[in-house]
Design an enzyme around this catalytic site. Structure first.
Site, short mmCIF file in Angstrom:
data_model
loop_
_atom_site.label_atom_id
_atom_site.label_comp_id
_atom_site.label_asym_id
_atom_site.label_seq_id
_atom_site.Cartn_x
_atom_site.Cartn_y
_atom_site.Cartn_z
N ARG A 167 -23.53 16.95 29.17
CA ARG A 167 -24.88 17.44 29.42
C ARG A 167 -25.91 16.32 29.62
O ARG A 167 -26.67 16.34 30.58
CB ARG A 167 -25.35 18.32 28.24
CG ARG A 167 -24.76 19.71 28.24
CD ARG A 167 -24.54 20.16 26.80
NE ARG A 167 -23.41 19.40 26.29
CZ ARG A 167 -22.17 19.87 26.30
NH1 ARG A 167 -21.94 21.08 26.70
NH2 ARG A 167 -21.16 19.12 25.89
N THR A 168 -25.93 15.38 28.69
CA THR A 168 -27.01 14.39 28.70
C THR A 168 -26.93 13.51 29.95
O THR A 168 -27.92 13.28 30.64
CB THR A 168 -26.95 13.53 27.42
OG1 THR A 168 -26.82 14.41 26.31
CG2 THR A 168 -28.19 12.68 27.27
N LYS A 194 -13.32 -5.53 29.49
CA LYS A 194 -12.81 -6.91 29.57
C LYS A 194 -13.44 -7.79 28.49
O LYS A 194 -13.26 -9.00 28.49
CB LYS A 194 -13.13 -7.49 30.95
CG LYS A 194 -12.51 -6.72 32.10
CD LYS A 194 -12.96 -7.32 33.43
CE LYS A 194 -12.67 -6.40 34.58
NZ LYS A 194 -13.42 -6.77 35.78
N ARG A 216 -26.53 5.52 25.99
CA ARG A 216 -25.84 6.15 24.85
C ARG A 216 -24.85 5.15 24.29
O ARG A 216 -24.11 4.51 25.04
CB ARG A 216 -25.12 7.42 25.28
CG ARG A 216 -24.23 7.98 24.17
CD ARG A 216 -23.70 9.35 24.48
NE ARG A 216 -24.74 10.36 24.38
CZ ARG A 216 -24.50 11.67 24.39
NH1 ARG A 216 -23.26 12.12 24.51
NH2 ARG A 216 -25.50 12.53 24.30
N HIS A 253 -31.26 11.27 18.83
CA HIS A 253 -30.98 11.80 20.16
C HIS A 253 -32.27 12.51 20.60
O HIS A 253 -32.36 13.73 20.61
CB HIS A 253 -29.80 12.78 20.07
CG HIS A 253 -29.24 13.22 21.39
ND1 HIS A 253 -29.80 12.91 22.61
CD2 HIS A 253 -28.13 13.97 21.66
CE1 HIS A 253 -29.07 13.46 23.58
NE2 HIS A 253 -28.06 14.09 23.03
N1 CP Z 1 -25.85 17.71 23.57
C1 CP Z 1 -25.27 16.62 24.08
O1 CP Z 1 -25.69 15.47 23.84
O2 CP Z 1 -24.18 16.87 24.87
P1 CP Z 1 -23.31 15.74 25.62
O3 CP Z 1 -22.63 14.93 24.54
O4 CP Z 1 -22.35 16.47 26.50
O5 CP Z 1 -24.27 14.87 26.40
#
Ligand code: CP
Length: 306
Positions: free
Chosen positions: A54-55, A82, A104, A132
């Protein structure tokens, strides 16, 4: 703000501005031609060291709908495999003059580390068990859309609180907006002292669900557990899963949320996940608008259009 590293740093006014800006972008997402020239000429790198559906996708779509050039890098397909360090990777990306890096990483604080060392803006797309922020903001946009307000809502956040960056970002942001936050989960998954951040804490999920306006169910972060999982998945589903019976304790018009990915049959039964009170795909839809707002505001808002 030059960077969006967490909701802890966002004021009530900041949050309202982001949500109002996201509302104004929602209309673009429903048009036949879903593209505006707002961020033309800007370059956005999505740097993902952990899995995401999603993110990553919604940051990419958000950038593209604003006409930015978006580039995706996943650590597994980069020179990280590497042995290149995070700092060297980031400095090399910086040399290509991006305007925004969306990141991330499994380590809490990784985006803060980069933000101190790079000239471009950094947006945290999830750092370890820390924050998040874009998830909490899309969660609040969804609550505001359905409930008309955030202030005064009773929000139960249930599950693996200790490892949840979603729980932490929502806790900071929701309390700042005047909501009541109830955290619930097995004692092994509640971090000691979390009540000092302004949450009610329960180990009996029924107490958290009772009269709630909003229920956010969390996935057990199996990738962040030690070797022994306590309780077992079967016990977890029985005592900490949301099902049609315990959902009845909430207000009749309560909404059920989940950041995804869901483990059906563990923290949430399919009857609830697909039931009439779920707004799980509305959250995903709102994720695009919130991420458009964050990219737009970080890029300088109206100045970005000049
Ligand atoms: N909610 C969320 O962060 O989903 P993803 O890990 O798929 O990005």
């Amino acid at each position: 703000h030059k960077h969006i590293l967490g909701t802890e740093q966002l004021s009530r006014e900041d949050i309202e501005l982001i949500l109002d800006t996201a509302d104004s972008f929602k209309e673009i997402n429903s048009r036949e031609i879903k593209k505006v020239p707002t961020l033309r000429g800007k370059t956005i790198i999505n740097l993902f060291y952990e899995a995401s559906t999603r993110t990553r996708t919604s940051f990419e779509i958000a950038g593209k709908r604003l006409s930015a050039d978006t580039i995706n890098i996943s650590a597994s397909a980069s020179s990280v495999v590497k042995g290149e360090t995070l700092e060297d990777t980031a400095k090399n990306l910086q040399a290509m003059a991006p305007d925004i890096i969306v990141m991330r990483h499994s380590a809490s604080g990784a985006p803060h580390y980069l933000a101190k060392r790079l000239d471009c803006s950094v947006i945290n797309a999830g750092d370890g068990a820390h924050e998040h922020p874009s998830q909490a903001l899309l969660d609040m946009l969804t609550m505001r859309q359905v409930k008309g307000r955030i202030e005064g809502l009773k929000v139960a956040i249930i599950g693996d609180i200790a490892h949840s960056r979603v729980a932490r970002s929502n806790l900071y942001a929701l309390t700042r907006m005047g909501a009541t936050v109830r955290l619930a989960g097995p004692g092994t998954m509640i971090p000691p002292g979390i009540e000092r951040l302004g949450a009610e804490v329960h180990t009996d999920i029924n107490e958290a669900i009772r009269d709630a306006d909003v229920i956010i169910m969390l996935r057990i972060q199996l990738e962040r557990q030690g070797k022994t999982l306590l309780p077992t998945l079967r016990e977890y589903a029985r005592f900490y899963g949301l099902n049609p019976q315990n959902l009845k304790l909430a207000k009749d018009d309560a909404i059920v949320m989940h950041p995804g990915p869901m483990n059906r049959g563990v923290e949430i039964s399919s009857f609830v996940a697909d039931g009439p009170q779920n707004v799980i795909l509305d959250q995903v839809e709102n994720g695009v608008a919130v991420r458009m707002a964050l990219l737009y505001l970080v890029a300088g808002g109206e100045q970005a259009e000049k």
